[in-house]
Design an enzyme around this catalytic site. Structure first.
Site, PDB file in Angstrom:
ATOM      1  CG  HIS A 113      -0.273  -0.207   2.523  1.00 48.89           C
ATOM      2  ND1 HIS A 113       0.602   0.687   3.070  1.00 48.89           N
ATOM      3  CD2 HIS A 113      -0.315  -1.259   3.387  1.00 48.89           C
ATOM      4  CE1 HIS A 113       1.041   0.224   4.222  1.00 48.89           C
ATOM      5  NE2 HIS A 113       0.515  -0.966   4.433  1.00 48.89           N
TER       6      HIS A 113
HETATM    7  P1  TYD Z   1      -1.639  -2.794   7.886  1.00 50.16           P
HETATM    8  O1  TYD Z   1      -0.968  -1.468   7.940  1.00 50.16           O
HETATM    9  O2  TYD Z   1      -2.657  -3.009   6.800  1.00 50.16           O
HETATM   10  O3  TYD Z   1      -0.574  -3.961   7.804  1.00 50.16           O
HETATM   11  P2  TYD Z   1       0.600  -4.133   6.740  1.00 50.16           P
HETATM   12  O4  TYD Z   1       1.873  -3.914   7.478  1.00 50.16           O
HETATM   13  O5  TYD Z   1       0.513  -5.510   6.186  1.00 50.16           O
HETATM   14  O6  TYD Z   1       0.397  -3.106   5.691  1.00 50.16           O
HETATM   15  O7  TYD Z   1      -2.309  -3.060   9.303  1.00 50.16           O
HETATM   16  C1  TYD Z   1      -2.898  -4.301   9.633  1.00 50.16           C
HETATM   17  C2  TYD Z   1      -3.983  -4.069  10.660  1.00 50.16           C
HETATM   18  O8  TYD Z   1      -3.444  -3.507  11.859  1.00 50.16           O
HETATM   19  C3  TYD Z   1      -5.075  -3.111  10.188  1.00 50.16           C
HETATM   20  O9  TYD Z   1      -6.327  -3.688  10.527  1.00 50.16           O
HETATM   21  C4  TYD Z   1      -4.887  -1.875  11.002  1.00 50.16           C
HETATM   22  C5  TYD Z   1      -4.115  -2.298  12.213  1.00 50.16           C
HETATM   23  N1  TYD Z   1      -3.135  -1.275  12.622  1.00 50.16           N
HETATM   24  C6  TYD Z   1      -3.386  -0.481  13.716  1.00 50.16           C
HETATM   25  O10 TYD Z   1      -4.433  -0.567  14.363  1.00 50.16           O
HETATM   26  N2  TYD Z   1      -2.446   0.442  14.083  1.00 50.16           N
HETATM   27  C7  TYD Z   1      -1.289   0.586  13.417  1.00 50.16           C
HETATM   28  O11 TYD Z   1      -0.434   1.441  13.788  1.00 50.16           O
HETATM   29  C8  TYD Z   1      -1.035  -0.235  12.269  1.00 50.16           C
HETATM   30  C9  TYD Z   1       0.219  -0.110  11.457  1.00 50.16           C
HETATM   31  C10 TYD Z   1      -1.984  -1.157  11.907  1.00 50.16           C
END
Ligand code: TYD
Length: 133
Positions: free
Chosen positions: A49
């Site tokens: 993303h």
């Molecule tokens: P996401 O950023 O989509 O993960 P990736 O590292 O794979 O891109 O985050 C995964 C899940 O965790 C999403 O449901 C949101 C939650 N999240 C939080 O609540 N706080 C945070 O600081 C982060 C990074 C994610």
């Protein structure tokens, strides 16, 4: 600003080494949030993303992984495998984390609190927004 590897201080000590970062000396932004990714099963990919506004700094505190960055035109791969290097990623870069080694630990600091509205999760939408700039 463009993505760049930032070498961090390493204080050698026979009792064990120490590294750190602080704003503004090593880090180009003030930290609003810290999170970490761990227990990644072999072959999994995290991220995929972009962020409209937030900037990040990513460190392989333990083990290794690759951060693949896309600017809308081309990809750039950074292999992180030392705890005294961090990768700075400005806003509006598509990025994914992959090739996690066993027991690797990714530390990520950001200049913004978590906000789902700041995510661009569709690559075509990302390219459209980049081209509008
Ligand atoms: P996401 O950023 O989509 O993960 P990736 O590292 O794979 O891109 O985050 C995964 C899940 O965790 C999403 O449901 C949101 C939650 N999240 C939080 O609540 N706080 C945070 O600081 C982060 C990074 C994610």
């Amino acid at each position: 600003m463009t993505p760049k590897l930032i070498k961090l201080p390493k204080i050698y000590d026979k009792r064990g080494n120490l590294s750190f970062f602080e704003h503004p000396n090593q880090l180009p932004f003030e930290i609003a949030r810290t999170y970490w990714i761990y227990d990644v099963p072999g072959g999994e990919v995290r991220g995929s993303h972009a962020f409209k506004n937030q900037q990040e700094f990513i460190i392989a505190l333990s083990g290794s992984f690759d951060v693949v960055i896309h600017n809308g035109e081309e990809e750039q791969r950074f292999s992180l495998n030392r705890s005294y290097y961090g990768l700075y990623i400005p806003k509006m870069y598509w990025r994914r984390l992959e090739n996690f080694s066993t027991n690797s630990l990714a530390l990520i600091v950001s200049d913004k609190p978590y906000n789902e509205n700041d995510y661009i999760r569709n690559f075509e939408e990302f390219k459209t927004l980049i081209n509008e700039k």
